[in-house]
Design an enzyme around this catalytic site. Structure first.
Site, PDB file in Angstrom:
ATOM      1  CB  ALA A  92      70.709 -35.882 -14.905  1.00  0.00           C
ATOM      2  CD  GLU A 124      71.868 -42.872 -19.686  1.00  0.00           C
ATOM      3  OE1 GLU A 124      71.602 -41.925 -18.773  1.00  0.00           O
ATOM      4  OE2 GLU A 124      72.751 -43.288 -20.046  1.00  0.00           O
ATOM      5  CD  GLU A 149      71.471 -38.772 -22.655  1.00  0.00           C
ATOM      6  OE1 GLU A 149      70.912 -39.190 -24.230  1.00  0.00           O
ATOM      7  OE2 GLU A 149      71.482 -39.402 -21.811  1.00  0.00           O
ATOM      8  N   GLY A 164      69.397 -39.769 -18.422  1.00  0.00           N
ATOM      9  CA  GLY A 164      68.795 -40.252 -17.495  1.00  0.00           C
ATOM     10  C   GLY A 164      68.295 -41.501 -16.950  1.00  0.00           C
TER      11      GLY A 164
HETATM   12  C1  HXC Z   1      66.159 -30.153 -14.707  1.00  0.00           C
HETATM   13  C2  HXC Z   1      63.407 -30.222 -16.610  1.00  0.00           C
HETATM   14  C3  HXC Z   1      63.893 -31.286 -17.147  1.00  0.00           C
HETATM   15  C4  HXC Z   1      65.899 -31.770 -17.044  1.00  0.00           C
HETATM   16  C5  HXC Z   1      62.132 -30.526 -17.337  1.00  0.00           C
HETATM   17  N1  HXC Z   1      62.428 -30.027 -15.879  1.00  0.00           N
HETATM   18  N2  HXC Z   1      63.154 -31.879 -17.952  1.00  0.00           N
HETATM   19  N3  HXC Z   1      64.365 -29.768 -15.294  1.00  0.00           N
HETATM   20  N4  HXC Z   1      66.793 -31.460 -15.846  1.00  0.00           N
HETATM   21  N5  HXC Z   1      65.923 -32.841 -17.451  1.00  0.00           N
HETATM   22  C6  HXC Z   1      62.044 -29.361 -16.005  1.00  0.00           C
HETATM   23  C7  HXC Z   1      61.479 -27.539 -16.974  1.00  0.00           C
HETATM   24  O1  HXC Z   1      62.094 -27.223 -17.155  1.00  0.00           O
HETATM   25  C8  HXC Z   1      60.218 -26.962 -16.390  1.00  0.00           C
HETATM   26  O2  HXC Z   1      60.758 -26.041 -15.237  1.00  0.00           O
HETATM   27  C9  HXC Z   1      59.490 -28.212 -15.973  1.00  0.00           C
HETATM   28  O3  HXC Z   1      60.315 -29.324 -15.763  1.00  0.00           O
HETATM   29  C10 HXC Z   1      58.599 -28.793 -16.475  1.00  0.00           C
HETATM   30  O4  HXC Z   1      59.002 -29.189 -17.898  1.00  0.00           O
HETATM   31  P1  HXC Z   1      58.678 -28.218 -19.385  1.00  0.00           P
HETATM   32  O5  HXC Z   1      59.662 -29.035 -20.459  1.00  0.00           O
HETATM   33  O6  HXC Z   1      57.958 -26.577 -19.444  1.00  0.00           O
HETATM   34  O7  HXC Z   1      57.344 -29.469 -20.012  1.00  0.00           O
HETATM   35  P2  HXC Z   1      56.923 -29.946 -21.331  1.00  0.00           P
HETATM   36  O8  HXC Z   1      56.856 -28.646 -22.214  1.00  0.00           O
HETATM   37  O9  HXC Z   1      55.783 -30.719 -21.592  1.00  0.00           O
HETATM   38  O10 HXC Z   1      58.113 -30.579 -21.928  1.00  0.00           O
HETATM   39  C11 HXC Z   1      58.349 -32.392 -21.366  1.00  0.00           C
HETATM   40  C12 HXC Z   1      59.660 -32.560 -22.014  1.00  0.00           C
HETATM   41  C13 HXC Z   1      60.813 -31.565 -21.848  1.00  0.00           C
HETATM   42  C14 HXC Z   1      59.636 -33.108 -23.133  1.00  0.00           C
HETATM   43  C15 HXC Z   1      60.136 -34.176 -21.764  1.00  0.00           C
HETATM   44  O11 HXC Z   1      60.941 -31.083 -20.242  1.00  0.00           O
HETATM   45  C16 HXC Z   1      61.903 -32.121 -21.807  1.00  0.00           C
HETATM   46  O12 HXC Z   1      63.134 -31.393 -23.363  1.00  0.00           O
HETATM   47  N6  HXC Z   1      62.982 -32.227 -20.907  1.00  0.00           N
HETATM   48  C17 HXC Z   1      64.952 -31.942 -20.866  1.00  0.00           C
HETATM   49  C18 HXC Z   1      64.661 -33.560 -21.755  1.00  0.00           C
HETATM   50  C19 HXC Z   1      65.916 -34.528 -21.691  1.00  0.00           C
HETATM   51  O13 HXC Z   1      67.089 -33.597 -22.424  1.00  0.00           O
HETATM   52  N7  HXC Z   1      66.057 -35.072 -20.680  1.00  0.00           N
HETATM   53  C20 HXC Z   1      68.105 -35.345 -21.030  1.00  0.00           C
HETATM   54  C21 HXC Z   1      68.737 -34.450 -19.880  1.00  0.00           C
HETATM   55  S1  HXC Z   1      70.054 -35.362 -20.190  1.00  0.00           S
HETATM   56  P3  HXC Z   1      60.437 -24.906 -15.229  1.00  0.00           P
HETATM   57  O14 HXC Z   1      60.615 -24.499 -14.098  1.00  0.00           O
HETATM   58  O15 HXC Z   1      60.373 -23.898 -16.285  1.00  0.00           O
HETATM   59  O16 HXC Z   1      58.833 -25.059 -15.343  1.00  0.00           O
HETATM   60  C22 HXC Z   1      70.501 -36.165 -19.218  1.00  0.00           C
HETATM   61  C23 HXC Z   1      71.984 -37.497 -19.273  1.00  0.00           C
HETATM   62  C24 HXC Z   1      72.237 -38.032 -18.792  1.00  0.00           C
HETATM   63  O17 HXC Z   1      69.543 -37.018 -18.997  1.00  0.00           O
HETATM   64  C25 HXC Z   1      73.795 -38.730 -18.713  1.00  0.00           C
HETATM   65  C26 HXC Z   1      74.068 -38.663 -16.691  1.00  0.00           C
HETATM   66  C27 HXC Z   1      72.815 -39.529 -16.077  1.00  0.00           C
END
Ligand code: HXC
Length: 261
Positions: free
Chosen positions: A66, A113, A133, A110
């Site tokens: 998400a 999911e 999460e 998400g």
């Molecule tokens: C918003 C995101 C994002 C996310 C990545 N980006 N994941 N933005 N929400 N979930 C954005 C980053 O901020 C970044 O933007 C760009 O995408 C590229 O990501 P990087 O981190 O620079 O890439 P990389 O170094 O290759 O790392 C990849 C990654 C990392 C390991 C996947 O992006 C990451 O850990 N993302 C978050 C994963 C996560 O925690 N997901 C769960 C979310 S909570 P900029 O602008 O900086 O370039 C969730 C709750 C669900 O999903 C519950 C309800 C549905």
């Protein structure tokens, strides 16, 4: 339709392909993206020429979760009042045609999911799944705690959700999360998804929708109720034209020409 965050196409007869396309955010599933995804899903679901739907992302990311930046400032009242995440149930609650998830790269939070919500999951060996999460001070919110647990069992799901550790596509295959694990990349993955979607789209729409419905009932009902439910629908299909077409074609050693009725 014309969309901002997704692409739609029909790569094979009867197959609707939805490609999540928000590359700058690794396909983070913001609310506007989900609105488009739901619209595209409903359009294919209502289109008689479509028999199966595929959701995919890019080589690098199916979806990285998400949208964390959208969620970060939310209050309890805002999340509760707007019923945040409720639109995510559209796929599981409303879409009747089979949906295949083709996962390469990240399927986190998400994104994981969403993949678990699909009816069949294919992935690449190197795909990265996880429910991270807990690292953000929260928990899965789109069914991950329920669907992952049903897929891998309680102990492994508990470990994954409480540590936030990722698992690979290879592990997803070994644990029964994925129906097929492809050795190559996104292209090889899509080829396998197309084959299966085309096969499904080649059958009677009535029978396919009924088949999806009864398998899904197994997740909700007791065994006895589920078997009874299956029998009711099995009996009902003797009222379809396609049951007659299919069984007559077998007896006559011909290829069935489905009416989808
Ligand atoms: C918003 C995101 C994002 C996310 C990545 N980006 N994941 N933005 N929400 N979930 C954005 C980053 O901020 C970044 O933007 C760009 O995408 C590229 O990501 P990087 O981190 O620079 O890439 P990389 O170094 O290759 O790392 C990849 C990654 C990392 C390991 C996947 O992006 C990451 O850990 N993302 C978050 C994963 C996560 O925690 N997901 C769960 C979310 S909570 P900029 O602008 O900086 O370039 C969730 C709750 C669900 O999903 C519950 C309800 C549905």
């Amino acid at each position: 339709g014309s969309y901002e965050h997704i692409l739609t196409s029909t790569p094979k007869p009867g197959v609707g392909l939805i490609t999540l396309n928000r590359p700058k955010a690794l396909n983070a599933l913001c609310t506007p993206l989900f609105k488009e995804l739901n619209e595209a899903l409903s359009t294919y679901d209502n289109d008689q020429s479509i028999g199966a739907i595929i959701i995919t992302g890019s080589e690098k990311a199916f979806a990285a979760g998400a949208d964390i930046k959208e969620m970060a400032p939310k209050t309890f009242a805002a999340a509760y009042n707007e019923n945040f995440i409720a639109p995510w149930s559209h796929l599981a609650n409303t879409i009747r045609k089979p949906v295949i998830a083709a996962v390469s790269g990240y399927a986190l939070g998400g994104g994981c999911e969403l993949a678990l919500m699909c009816d069949i999951l294919y992935c690449t060996e190197k795909a990265t799944f996880g429910q991270p999460e807990i690292k953000l001070g929260t928990i899965p919110g789109a069914g991950g705690s329920q669907r992952l647990t049903r897929a891998v069992g309680k102990s492994k799901a508990m470990e994954l959700i409480l540590t936030g550790k990722n698992f690979s596509g290879k592990e997803a295959g070994e644990w029964g999360v994925a129906a097929k694990v492809v050795e190559g990349g996104q292209e090889a993955l899509l080829e396998e998804a197309f084959k299966t979607a085309e096969t499904i789209a080649g059958y009677s729409r009535v029978a396919v929708v009924a088949g999806k419905e009864v398998v899904n009932k197994s997740q909700e009902l007791s065994l006895k109720e589920g078997v009874e439910y299956e029998r009711r629908l099995f009996h009902a299909l003797f009222g379809s034209k396609d049951q007659k077409i299919g069984m007559t074609a077998f007896a006559e050693k011909k290829k069935p020409e489905w009416s989808h009725e």
